[in-house]
Every structure is written in C-alpha cells, then in structure tokens.
Design a protein around this motif. Structure first.
Motif, PDB file in Angstrom:
ATOM      1  N   ALA A 130       0.840  -1.206   0.000  1.00 22.30           N
ATOM      2  CA  ALA A 130       0.000   0.000   0.000  1.00 22.30           C
ATOM      3  C   ALA A 130       0.873   1.255   0.000  1.00 22.30           C
ATOM      4  O   ALA A 130       0.545   2.252  -0.660  1.00 22.30           O
ATOM      5  CB  ALA A 130      -0.930  -0.001   1.209  1.00 22.30           C
ATOM      6  N   ALA A 131       1.988   1.217   0.735  1.00 24.93           N
ATOM      7  CA  ALA A 131       2.911   2.344   0.745  1.00 24.93           C
ATOM      8  C   ALA A 131       3.491   2.575  -0.647  1.00 24.93           C
ATOM      9  O   ALA A 131       3.590   3.714  -1.117  1.00 24.93           O
ATOM     10  CB  ALA A 131       4.035   2.095   1.748  1.00 24.93           C
ATOM     11  N   HIS A 132       3.854   1.493  -1.315  1.00 23.24           N
ATOM     12  CA  HIS A 132       4.403   1.590  -2.676  1.00 23.24           C
ATOM     13  C   HIS A 132       3.366   2.203  -3.618  1.00 23.24           C
ATOM     14  O   HIS A 132       3.689   3.072  -4.442  1.00 23.24           O
ATOM     15  CB  HIS A 132       4.831   0.203  -3.157  1.00 23.24           C
ATOM     16  N   ALA A 133       2.117   1.776  -3.486  1.00 24.36           N
ATOM     17  CA  ALA A 133       1.058   2.299  -4.353  1.00 24.36           C
ATOM     18  C   ALA A 133       0.834   3.787  -4.113  1.00 24.36           C
ATOM     19  O   ALA A 133       0.644   4.570  -5.058  1.00 24.36           O
ATOM     20  CB  ALA A 133      -0.237   1.524  -4.118  1.00 24.36           C
ATOM     21  N   SER A 134       0.865   4.219  -2.847  1.00 24.12           N
ATOM     22  CA  SER A 134       0.649   5.628  -2.536  1.00 24.12           C
ATOM     23  C   SER A 134       1.793   6.486  -3.082  1.00 24.12           C
ATOM     24  O   SER A 134       1.572   7.568  -3.638  1.00 24.12           O
ATOM     25  CB  SER A 134       0.521   5.824  -1.021  1.00 24.12           C
ATOM     26  N   LEU A 135       3.020   6.002  -2.951  1.00 25.16           N
ATOM     27  CA  LEU A 135       4.153   6.749  -3.482  1.00 25.16           C
ATOM     28  C   LEU A 135       4.145   6.782  -5.004  1.00 25.16           C
ATOM     29  O   LEU A 135       4.520   7.785  -5.620  1.00 25.16           O
ATOM     30  CB  LEU A 135       5.467   6.143  -2.976  1.00 25.16           C
ATOM     31  N   ALA A 153      12.206   4.220  -3.190  1.00 18.12           N
ATOM     32  CA  ALA A 153      13.315   3.275  -3.213  1.00 18.12           C
ATOM     33  C   ALA A 153      13.492   2.592  -1.856  1.00 18.12           C
ATOM     34  O   ALA A 153      13.817   1.395  -1.790  1.00 18.12           O
ATOM     35  CB  ALA A 153      14.598   3.990  -3.620  1.00 18.12           C
ATOM     36  N   CYS A 154      13.259   3.328  -0.765  1.00 16.03           N
ATOM     37  CA  CYS A 154      13.341   2.709   0.565  1.00 16.03           C
ATOM     38  C   CYS A 154      12.340   1.564   0.693  1.00 16.03           C
ATOM     39  O   CYS A 154      12.648   0.492   1.236  1.00 16.03           O
ATOM     40  CB  CYS A 154      13.082   3.752   1.648  1.00 16.03           C
ATOM     41  N   ILE A 155      11.131   1.796   0.191  1.00 20.72           N
ATOM     42  CA  ILE A 155      10.104   0.765   0.273  1.00 20.72           C
ATOM     43  C   ILE A 155      10.443  -0.405  -0.648  1.00 20.72           C
ATOM     44  O   ILE A 155      10.253  -1.578  -0.285  1.00 20.72           O
ATOM     45  CB  ILE A 155       8.723   1.371  -0.048  1.00 20.72           C
ATOM     46  N   GLU A 156      10.966  -0.117  -1.829  1.00 18.57           N
ATOM     47  CA  GLU A 156      11.373  -1.199  -2.725  1.00 18.57           C
ATOM     48  C   GLU A 156      12.469  -2.044  -2.098  1.00 18.57           C
ATOM     49  O   GLU A 156      12.488  -3.267  -2.238  1.00 18.57           O
ATOM     50  CB  GLU A 156      11.829  -0.616  -4.064  1.00 18.57           C
ATOM     51  N   GLY A 160      12.534  -6.118  -0.951  1.00 17.27           N
ATOM     52  CA  GLY A 160      13.535  -6.989  -1.546  1.00 17.27           C
ATOM     53  C   GLY A 160      13.807  -6.703  -3.006  1.00 17.27           C
ATOM     54  O   GLY A 160      14.488  -7.495  -3.676  1.00 17.27           O
ATOM     55  N   ARG A 161      13.318  -5.584  -3.522  1.00 13.94           N
ATOM     56  CA  ARG A 161      13.531  -5.223  -4.926  1.00 13.94           C
ATOM     57  C   ARG A 161      14.729  -4.282  -5.029  1.00 13.94           C
ATOM     58  O   ARG A 161      14.619  -3.110  -5.380  1.00 13.94           O
ATOM     59  CB  ARG A 161      12.269  -4.572  -5.491  1.00 13.94           C
ATOM     60  N   ASN A 162      15.901  -4.821  -4.695  1.00 12.88           N
ATOM     61  CA  ASN A 162      17.069  -3.960  -4.563  1.00 12.88           C
ATOM     62  C   ASN A 162      17.510  -3.332  -5.876  1.00 12.88           C
ATOM     63  O   ASN A 162      18.056  -2.226  -5.882  1.00 12.88           O
ATOM     64  CB  ASN A 162      18.228  -4.743  -3.936  1.00 12.88           C
ATOM     65  N   GLY A 163      17.290  -4.011  -6.983  1.00 12.33           N
ATOM     66  CA  GLY A 163      17.651  -3.431  -8.269  1.00 12.33           C
ATOM     67  C   GLY A 163      16.853  -2.172  -8.554  1.00 12.33           C
ATOM     68  O   GLY A 163      17.403  -1.134  -8.933  1.00 12.33           O
ATOM     69  N   ASN A 164      15.531  -2.256  -8.352  1.00 10.88           N
ATOM     70  CA  ASN A 164      14.684  -1.073  -8.526  1.00 10.88           C
ATOM     71  C   ASN A 164      15.027   0.003  -7.509  1.00 10.88           C
ATOM     72  O   ASN A 164      15.027   1.199  -7.828  1.00 10.88           O
ATOM     73  CB  ASN A 164      13.206  -1.449  -8.379  1.00 10.88           C
ATOM     74  N   ALA A 165      15.292  -0.415  -6.266  1.00  8.99           N
ATOM     75  CA  ALA A 165      15.644   0.550  -5.231  1.00  8.99           C
ATOM     76  C   ALA A 165      16.891   1.327  -5.629  1.00  8.99           C
ATOM     77  O   ALA A 165      16.931   2.562  -5.520  1.00  8.99           O
ATOM     78  CB  ALA A 165      15.866  -0.173  -3.902  1.00  8.99           C
ATOM     79  N   LEU A 166      17.896   0.619  -6.089  1.00 10.87           N
ATOM     80  CA  LEU A 166      19.137   1.270  -6.483  1.00 10.87           C
ATOM     81  C   LEU A 166      18.902   2.309  -7.575  1.00 10.87           C
ATOM     82  O   LEU A 166      19.401   3.432  -7.515  1.00 10.87           O
ATOM     83  CB  LEU A 166      20.149   0.214  -6.950  1.00 10.87           C
ATOM     84  N   ASP A 178      22.695  17.389  -4.076  1.00 12.17           N
ATOM     85  CA  ASP A 178      23.080  17.578  -2.679  1.00 12.17           C
ATOM     86  C   ASP A 178      22.277  16.689  -1.719  1.00 12.17           C
ATOM     87  O   ASP A 178      22.351  16.880  -0.499  1.00 12.17           O
ATOM     88  CB  ASP A 178      22.882  19.047  -2.279  1.00 12.17           C
ATOM     89  N   TYR A 179      21.532  15.750  -2.267  1.00 10.51           N
ATOM     90  CA  TYR A 179      20.649  14.902  -1.448  1.00 10.51           C
ATOM     91  C   TYR A 179      21.490  13.779  -0.825  1.00 10.51           C
ATOM     92  O   TYR A 179      21.557  12.678  -1.330  1.00 10.51           O
ATOM     93  CB  TYR A 179      19.540  14.344  -2.338  1.00 10.51           C
ATOM     94  N   LYS A 180      22.092  14.085   0.327  1.00  5.57           N
ATOM     95  CA  LYS A 180      23.058  13.163   0.918  1.00  5.57           C
ATOM     96  C   LYS A 180      22.408  11.873   1.422  1.00  5.57           C
ATOM     97  O   LYS A 180      23.010  10.799   1.364  1.00  5.57           O
ATOM     98  CB  LYS A 180      23.821  13.869   2.031  1.00  5.57           C
ATOM     99  N   GLN A 181      21.176  11.967   1.936  1.00  4.48           N
ATOM    100  CA  GLN A 181      20.518  10.756   2.426  1.00  4.48           C
ATOM    101  C   GLN A 181      20.279   9.779   1.276  1.00  4.48           C
ATOM    102  O   GLN A 181      20.491   8.568   1.425  1.00  4.48           O
ATOM    103  CB  GLN A 181      19.184  11.104   3.085  1.00  4.48           C
ATOM    104  N   ALA A 182      19.853  10.286   0.131  1.00  6.97           N
ATOM    105  CA  ALA A 182      19.654   9.411  -1.024  1.00  6.97           C
ATOM    106  C   ALA A 182      20.981   8.793  -1.472  1.00  6.97           C
ATOM    107  O   ALA A 182      21.020   7.621  -1.869  1.00  6.97           O
ATOM    108  CB  ALA A 182      19.016  10.188  -2.178  1.00  6.97           C
ATOM    109  N   MET A 183      22.056   9.560  -1.382  1.00 11.11           N
ATOM    110  CA  MET A 183      23.378   9.017  -1.733  1.00 11.11           C
ATOM    111  C   MET A 183      23.760   7.880  -0.790  1.00 11.11           C
ATOM    112  O   MET A 183      24.244   6.826  -1.235  1.00 11.11           O
ATOM    113  CB  MET A 183      24.435  10.115  -1.662  1.00 11.11           C
ATOM    114  N   ARG A 184      23.551   8.086   0.508  1.00 11.77           N
ATOM    115  CA  ARG A 184      23.879   7.032   1.478  1.00 11.77           C
ATOM    116  C   ARG A 184      23.023   5.797   1.246  1.00 11.77           C
ATOM    117  O   ARG A 184      23.511   4.662   1.316  1.00 11.77           O
ATOM    118  CB  ARG A 184      23.697   7.558   2.906  1.00 11.77           C
ATOM    119  N   ASN A 185      21.741   6.024   0.976  1.00  8.95           N
ATOM    120  CA  ASN A 185      20.847   4.893   0.716  1.00  8.95           C
ATOM    121  C   ASN A 185      21.277   4.131  -0.535  1.00  8.95           C
ATOM    122  O   ASN A 185      21.281   2.892  -0.556  1.00  8.95           O
ATOM    123  CB  ASN A 185      19.408   5.389   0.546  1.00  8.95           C
ATOM    124  N   ARG A 186      21.622   4.871  -1.570  1.00 11.36           N
ATOM    125  CA  ARG A 186      22.080   4.236  -2.814  1.00 11.36           C
ATOM    126  C   ARG A 186      23.325   3.394  -2.560  1.00 11.36           C
ATOM    127  O   ARG A 186      23.407   2.227  -2.979  1.00 11.36           O
ATOM    128  CB  ARG A 186      22.390   5.318  -3.847  1.00 11.36           C
TER     129      ARG A 186
END
Length: 216
Positions: A130-135, A153-156, A160-166, A178-186
């Motif tokens: 449901a979170a994925h659908a809302s996003l 991407a966090c929800i993906e 377990g969809r790490n390829g899509n998340a990446l 400058d989005y450092k959190q997204a860089m760390r997550n990536r």
C-alpha cells in the motif's frame, strides 16, 4: 526567530485593521505561515538535537497548536492539513498523522506530498504494498520530487527489490545532487547486492508501475 516576529506583527495588524472575509483570510495566512515556520524549526531541532527529545517535542507541539488555529479558520485547507500531519509524524503520533494526510487527500486527491507522507505512515505499519502504491501515485502527480523517489526506493528495498531501489535512489540523486541521504541509501543498497548492477541513467529508468526486469 526574525521570521516568527514578522508573523506576529502581521497578526497584530490584521486583528487591528481588517474586517470580515479579508480579516479571516489574513489571519489564516498569518497562523498558517507561523505554523509552517514552527514546524521547520521543530524538524531542524529534531535533526540536530535528536537526543534532546523534550526540546524538539515542545517545538513540534507548538507548531501543532498554531496549525490548529489556522484550521479552525479554514478547515479544508489541504496544505495546512498536510503540514499538521507532518508535525504529528515527526512526533510519532502516527494515527493522527494518517488522519490528516487522508483528509488532505480527500480534499485534493492529487496532493503529491500528502500521498508521499501517507506512504511513510504505511511503511511504519509495514503495509509495504500500500505504501508503494501511494508513493507511485505521488510520483505520477509530481515526477520531479527527489524525496518521493528516495522514499519509494526505501520501500522497494524493504520489499527486496534492490535493483529497482538502487535505480530510484540514483534518480533522486540525479534530481538533487546535494541529497546526501539518497546518496547514502544508494551506496548501502549497492553494498547489499551480491552482484552489483549498473546504475541506469535516470532518463532510461521506467516510471513506477511500469514493468521492469527486476519486477518480472
């Protein structure tokens, strides 16, 4: 503090000099703006002094009280409802946050920030699909939101969809260098992958909901 003082002065002028609808609109704008400022102050304090919970809690509760005043003047102000929901979310009062996000969406079904924020509450509840659908709906409304792509991407990754998340973390970084959190997550997602996959340029990445090899 200077901005809050300016808002207080505007409130005094509105109460002294205006009548009727003009007064209502001006007072709403004043309370709404002060609530936004107090919310940002509270969020910043939470980020910088996370261990001092009493401090940022008090600041966020002050924002809620101010936003309450604005909503008494205009109960169907969608942006204002979303802002109060954000304050409740930061306070970890998730039922109240969800109520405000859903009320905002009921008034404005295309409110991309409320759709994205609703997904955060659904993620806390572990209702990941449901979170994925809302996003995904949020991104359909605003395909230029780096925050929404990071959250998607966090929800993906949770799913377990790490390829899509990446790929979506990379898209967020492409949108905001400058989005450092997204860089760390990536980077952390890349380390998690047993066999690292190439990062596809953002222009080649399918939009959420479109078929991809990782989802097949």
């Amino acid at each position: 503090e200077e901005a809050l003082a300016d808002v207080a002065l505007a409130r005094e002028l509105a109460e002294a000099d205006l009548d009727g609808e003009t007064r209502l609109e001006t007072l709403f704008s004043v309370e709404d703006q002060q609530g936004r400022l107090e919310l940002e102050v509270g969020k910043k304090a939470k980020l910088q002094d996370h261990e001092v919970e009493a401090k940022w809690t008090a600041l966020l509760l002050a924002a809620v009280r101010t936003i309450d005043k604005a909503l008494k003047l205009k109960p169907r102000a969608a942006d204002t409802l979303n802002n109060r929901g954000v304050a409740y979310y930061e306070l970890r009062r998730f039922p109240q946050a969800m109520d405000d996000f859903e009320r905002c969406i009921a008034i404005d079904p295309g409110h991309d920030r409320a759709l994205s924020n609703k997904a955060l509450v659904l993620r806390v509840r572990r209702d990941l699909e449901a979170a994925h659908a809302s996003l995904s709906r949020s991104i359909e409304e605003n395909p230029n939101s780096a925050i929404s792509f990071n959250n998607l991407a966090c929800i993906e990754r949770d799913l377990g969809r790490n390829g899509n998340a990446l790929r979506n973390f990379q898209r967020a970084v492409d949108m905001d260098a400058d989005y450092k959190q997204a860089m760390r997550n990536r980077d952390s997602t890349l380390r998690e992958l047993k066999e690292p996959v190439p990062i596809t340029p953002a222009t080649d990445v399918a939009m959420p909901g479109a078929p991809t090899t990782a989802d097949a």
